[in-house]
Design a protein around this motif. Structure first.
Motif, PDB file in Angstrom:
ATOM      1  N   ARG A  52      41.064  -4.511  -6.946  1.00 57.47           N
ATOM      2  CA  ARG A  52      42.138  -4.618  -6.602  1.00 57.47           C
ATOM      3  C   ARG A  52      42.986  -5.781  -7.107  1.00 57.47           C
ATOM      4  O   ARG A  52      44.351  -5.908  -7.373  1.00 57.47           O
ATOM      5  CB  ARG A  52      42.723  -4.767  -4.522  1.00 57.47           C
ATOM      6  CG  ARG A  52      44.521  -4.467  -4.707  1.00 57.47           C
ATOM      7  CD  ARG A  52      44.629  -3.576  -3.755  1.00 57.47           C
ATOM      8  NE  ARG A  52      43.713  -3.488  -2.523  1.00 57.47           N
ATOM      9  CZ  ARG A  52      43.336  -3.874  -1.796  1.00 57.47           C
ATOM     10  NH1 ARG A  52      43.451  -4.253  -0.947  1.00 57.47           N
ATOM     11  NH2 ARG A  52      41.882  -2.635  -0.479  1.00 57.47           N
ATOM     12  N   ILE A  53      42.744  -6.946  -6.860  1.00 56.48           N
ATOM     13  CA  ILE A  53      43.669  -8.789  -7.049  1.00 56.48           C
ATOM     14  C   ILE A  53      43.515  -7.966  -8.732  1.00 56.48           C
ATOM     15  O   ILE A  53      44.409  -8.492  -8.886  1.00 56.48           O
ATOM     16  CB  ILE A  53      42.501 -10.160  -6.722  1.00 56.48           C
ATOM     17  CG1 ILE A  53      42.764  -9.560  -5.063  1.00 56.48           C
ATOM     18  CG2 ILE A  53      43.090 -10.665  -7.623  1.00 56.48           C
ATOM     19  CD1 ILE A  53      42.059 -10.705  -4.370  1.00 56.48           C
ATOM     20  N   GLN A  55      43.592  -6.100 -11.185  1.00 56.63           N
ATOM     21  CA  GLN A  55      44.402  -4.415 -11.731  1.00 56.63           C
ATOM     22  C   GLN A  55      46.124  -5.514 -11.451  1.00 56.63           C
ATOM     23  O   GLN A  55      46.546  -5.081 -12.178  1.00 56.63           O
ATOM     24  CB  GLN A  55      44.331  -3.567 -10.526  1.00 56.63           C
ATOM     25  CG  GLN A  55      45.120  -2.562 -11.028  1.00 56.63           C
ATOM     26  CD  GLN A  55      44.948  -1.262 -10.292  1.00 56.63           C
ATOM     27  OE1 GLN A  55      44.474  -1.347  -9.275  1.00 56.63           O
ATOM     28  NE2 GLN A  55      45.116   0.649 -11.027  1.00 56.63           N
ATOM     29  N   ASP A  56      45.874  -5.536  -9.680  1.00 58.62           N
ATOM     30  CA  ASP A  56      46.948  -6.495  -9.926  1.00 58.62           C
ATOM     31  C   ASP A  56      47.835  -7.367 -10.992  1.00 58.62           C
ATOM     32  O   ASP A  56      48.966  -7.498 -11.625  1.00 58.62           O
ATOM     33  CB  ASP A  56      47.735  -6.796  -8.580  1.00 58.62           C
ATOM     34  CG  ASP A  56      47.691  -5.468  -7.473  1.00 58.62           C
ATOM     35  OD1 ASP A  56      47.903  -5.071  -7.733  1.00 58.62           O
ATOM     36  OD2 ASP A  56      47.662  -6.225  -6.290  1.00 58.62           O
ATOM     37  N   LYS A  57      46.789  -8.500 -11.289  1.00 59.82           N
ATOM     38  CA  LYS A  57      46.863  -9.584 -12.155  1.00 59.82           C
ATOM     39  C   LYS A  57      46.880  -9.362 -13.154  1.00 59.82           C
ATOM     40  O   LYS A  57      47.421  -9.646 -14.295  1.00 59.82           O
ATOM     41  CB  LYS A  57      46.092 -10.514 -11.896  1.00 59.82           C
ATOM     42  CG  LYS A  57      45.967 -10.848 -11.259  1.00 59.82           C
ATOM     43  CD  LYS A  57      44.649 -12.585 -11.557  1.00 59.82           C
ATOM     44  CE  LYS A  57      44.170 -13.268 -10.045  1.00 59.82           C
ATOM     45  NZ  LYS A  57      43.891 -15.028 -10.205  1.00 59.82           N
ATOM     46  N   GLU A  59      48.784  -6.222 -13.687  1.00 57.72           N
ATOM     47  CA  GLU A  59      49.949  -5.436 -14.448  1.00 57.72           C
ATOM     48  C   GLU A  59      51.368  -6.823 -14.478  1.00 57.72           C
ATOM     49  O   GLU A  59      52.419  -5.877 -14.609  1.00 57.72           O
ATOM     50  CB  GLU A  59      50.228  -4.905 -12.638  1.00 57.72           C
ATOM     51  CG  GLU A  59      49.891  -3.262 -12.544  1.00 57.72           C
ATOM     52  CD  GLU A  59      49.270  -2.799 -11.091  1.00 57.72           C
ATOM     53  OE1 GLU A  59      50.388  -3.424 -11.032  1.00 57.72           O
ATOM     54  OE2 GLU A  59      48.710  -2.280 -11.013  1.00 57.72           O
ATOM     55  N   ARG A  60      50.415  -7.636 -14.544  1.00 55.03           N
ATOM     56  CA  ARG A  60      51.741  -8.542 -14.067  1.00 55.03           C
ATOM     57  C   ARG A  60      52.168  -9.443 -15.777  1.00 55.03           C
ATOM     58  O   ARG A  60      51.241  -9.179 -16.566  1.00 55.03           O
ATOM     59  CB  ARG A  60      51.349 -10.215 -13.249  1.00 55.03           C
ATOM     60  CG  ARG A  60      51.618  -9.926 -11.998  1.00 55.03           C
ATOM     61  CD  ARG A  60      51.372 -11.170 -11.469  1.00 55.03           C
ATOM     62  NE  ARG A  60      50.804 -10.784 -10.243  1.00 55.03           N
ATOM     63  CZ  ARG A  60      50.130 -11.690  -8.847  1.00 55.03           C
ATOM     64  NH1 ARG A  60      49.959 -12.804  -9.437  1.00 55.03           N
ATOM     65  NH2 ARG A  60      50.138 -11.655  -7.767  1.00 55.03           N
TER      66      ARG A  60
END
Length: 60
Positions: A52-53, A55-57, A59-60
């Motif tokens: 999850r971390i 994937q969030d990175k 997306e930025r």
């Protein structure tokens, strides 16, 4: 000028008595089948959080 902390790494020892000695009963629990199941569940949860971390990175 304020300082922004983006990441904080914390390391914790679980089931360890002060002085680096294992807690009483920790060795007996390690052989339990239920302890193995808890360990697998913990690893699965950690993998989910890491993915999850990442994937969030991305997306930025």
């Amino acid at each position: 000028m304020p300082i922004e902390i983006r990441e904080l790494h914390i390391r914790v020892a679980v089931n360890a008595a002060p002085g680096g000695q294992p807690a009483p009963g920790a060795a007996a629990e390690a052989g339990d089948a239920s302890a193995e199941g808890r360990q697998k569940a913990l690893v699965a949860e950690c993998v989910e959080q890491v993915l999850r971390i990442l994937q969030d990175k991305q997306e930025r």
